[in-house]
Enzyme design. Structure first.
Site, PDB file in Angstrom:
ATOM      1  N   ASP A  24       0.870  -1.171   0.000  1.00  9.18           N
ATOM      2  CA  ASP A  24       0.000   0.000   0.000  1.00  9.18           C
ATOM      3  C   ASP A  24       0.910   1.224   0.000  1.00  9.18           C
ATOM      4  O   ASP A  24       2.108   1.135   0.333  1.00  9.18           O
ATOM      5  CB  ASP A  24      -0.893  -0.030   1.246  1.00  9.18           C
ATOM      6  CG  ASP A  24      -1.807   1.181   1.323  1.00  9.18           C
ATOM      7  OD1 ASP A  24      -2.470   1.481   0.320  1.00  9.18           O
ATOM      8  OD2 ASP A  24      -1.834   1.828   2.384  1.00  9.18           O
ATOM      9  N   ASP A  26      -0.230   5.203   0.700  1.00 10.79           N
ATOM     10  CA  ASP A  26      -0.495   6.224   1.713  1.00 10.79           C
ATOM     11  C   ASP A  26      -0.402   5.620   3.107  1.00 10.79           C
ATOM     12  O   ASP A  26      -1.140   4.693   3.454  1.00 10.79           O
ATOM     13  CB  ASP A  26      -1.899   6.816   1.503  1.00 10.79           C
ATOM     14  CG  ASP A  26      -1.996   7.642   0.232  1.00 10.79           C
ATOM     15  OD1 ASP A  26      -1.335   8.689   0.171  1.00 10.79           O
ATOM     16  OD2 ASP A  26      -2.720   7.232  -0.689  1.00 10.79           O
ATOM     17  N   ASP A 219      -1.440  -0.385   6.069  1.00 12.28           N
ATOM     18  CA  ASP A 219      -1.636   0.276   7.353  1.00 12.28           C
ATOM     19  C   ASP A 219      -3.089   0.284   7.787  1.00 12.28           C
ATOM     20  O   ASP A 219      -3.403   0.818   8.851  1.00 12.28           O
ATOM     21  CB  ASP A 219      -1.115   1.716   7.305  1.00 12.28           C
ATOM     22  CG  ASP A 219      -1.977   2.617   6.414  1.00 12.28           C
ATOM     23  OD1 ASP A 219      -2.300   2.185   5.281  1.00 12.28           O
ATOM     24  OD2 ASP A 219      -2.339   3.718   6.847  1.00 12.28           O
TER      25      ASP A 219
END
Length: 334
Positions: A24, A26, A219
């Site tokens: 991922d 961001d 996250d």
């Protein structure tokens, strides 16, 4: 162990036992314009191929790749898989080349649609054959209203991703999912979603790379981890974005990541076995003990892989038997 049930173990560096690392972006590789500490050097040192999967449809894959290259990383544009690209492909299959599509989204989403020969329009009166929401920069009320008019009229509705927030240098900001929810509340309908936790974005990354045994790093539990689990992919959660250690401790069975690390350096490390015995858990040199509902760590830094694994395994075991524990006195390192 069944995916989502608890921590898995590897005696070799995590990335080395997989044929693809899915990352991922961001909150994992960067926050805003800046790289997350340790991210670029960790990615650059990996021998395992890397694919970058982002739910953020605000920018094109080329723009994202340029951003990553600004950190000194070497990658081709097609190493970036955006939810915008994937949802555009889903729309194309639904409505065909040259069809009109009403967009409530950002330029990155527009470029993904136009790259496939779809015609972007701005009004429900333009008789679009699909509605797409993707990217949040400069989205305004009138776009959401036009999307709602078309969706209410029965036009097929697609969304790049359901993230209600995304991390910025100033904190969490509304994500595409927040705008999707606005249209859902106005229409009583739900869209087809391309990005995580839906599986099409994972399928596209595997198609491009031919990977058979990838690992996903993210996250967010509700998108990155749940999506990987649904796609049959092992997942590692990192604590550099939305999810905190306290959040990880509360993850119920069925949604738990196989691995946990403070940051991407966990990809280059083994993840040793954890032994839980009552109110004590041991992982390598790390010992986590629960006393009066608080977990304390000794023998290793609490943000090391062994320290985190001991804390997380003990907390999950405690919660599963009905005991409340927290880590209020554990300080994460820089």
């Amino acid at each position: 162990m069944e995916r989502g049930a608890g921590l898995s173990t590897t005696s070799s560096p995590l990335a080395s036992v997989h044929d693809l690392v899915m990352l991922d972006l961001d909150g994992v590789v960067y926050v805003g314009p800046d790289a997350v500490p340790h991210a670029a050097e960790t990615i650059g040192a990996l021998a395992t191929p890397v694919a970058f999967l982002t739910n953020n449809a605000t920018r094109s894959a080329t723009d994202v790749a340029e951003h990553l290259r600004s950190f000194g990383l070497e990658l081709a544009d097609d190493a970036v898989v955006t939810a915008g690209q994937v949802v555009a492909d889903l729309v194309l299959r639904e409505v065909g080349d040259g069809a009109k599509v009403l967009l409530a989204g950002a330029e990155g989403m527009r470029s993904a649609l136009e790259a496939l020969g779809l015609v972007v329009v701005t009004s429900a009166e333009d008789e679009p054959r699909a509605v797409v929401q993707g990217g949040v920069i400069d989205v305004c009320w009138s776009e959401l209203a036009e999307a709602s008019f078309a969706v209410s009229a029965g036009v097929p509705w697609f969304a790049s991703n359901p993230d209600t927030t995304f991390p910025t240098p100033r904190g969490l900001a509304p994500g595409n999912g927040a705008f999707v929810q606005a249209v859902a509340l106005a229409t009583g309908r739900e869209p087809v979603v391309a990005g995580k936790p839906s599986t099409p974005i994972f399928d596209e990354a595997r198609r491009r790379t031919g990977a058979g045994s990838p690992v996903m790093v993210g996250d967010r539990v509700d998108t990155d981890i749940d999506g990987a689990t649904a796609a049959g992919i092992d997942a590692m959660v990192v604590l550099t974005g939305v999810t905190t250690l306290a959040d990880v401790l509360e993850i119920p069975p069925g949604h738990r990541p196989a691995y946990v690390a403070a940051d991407l350096r966990g990809l280059g490390q083994p993840h040793p076995e954890v032994v839980v015995d009552g109110s004590r858990a041991t992982c390598g040199d790390a010992v986590a003990e629960a006393t009066d509902g608080l977990i304390r760590v000794s023998g290793a830094e609490p943000d090391s892989v062994p320290g985190l694994r001991a804390v997380v395994a003990l907390a999950w075991a405690s919660h599963d038997r009905g005991d409340d524990v927290s880590v209020e006195d554990v300080r994460m390192g820089a």
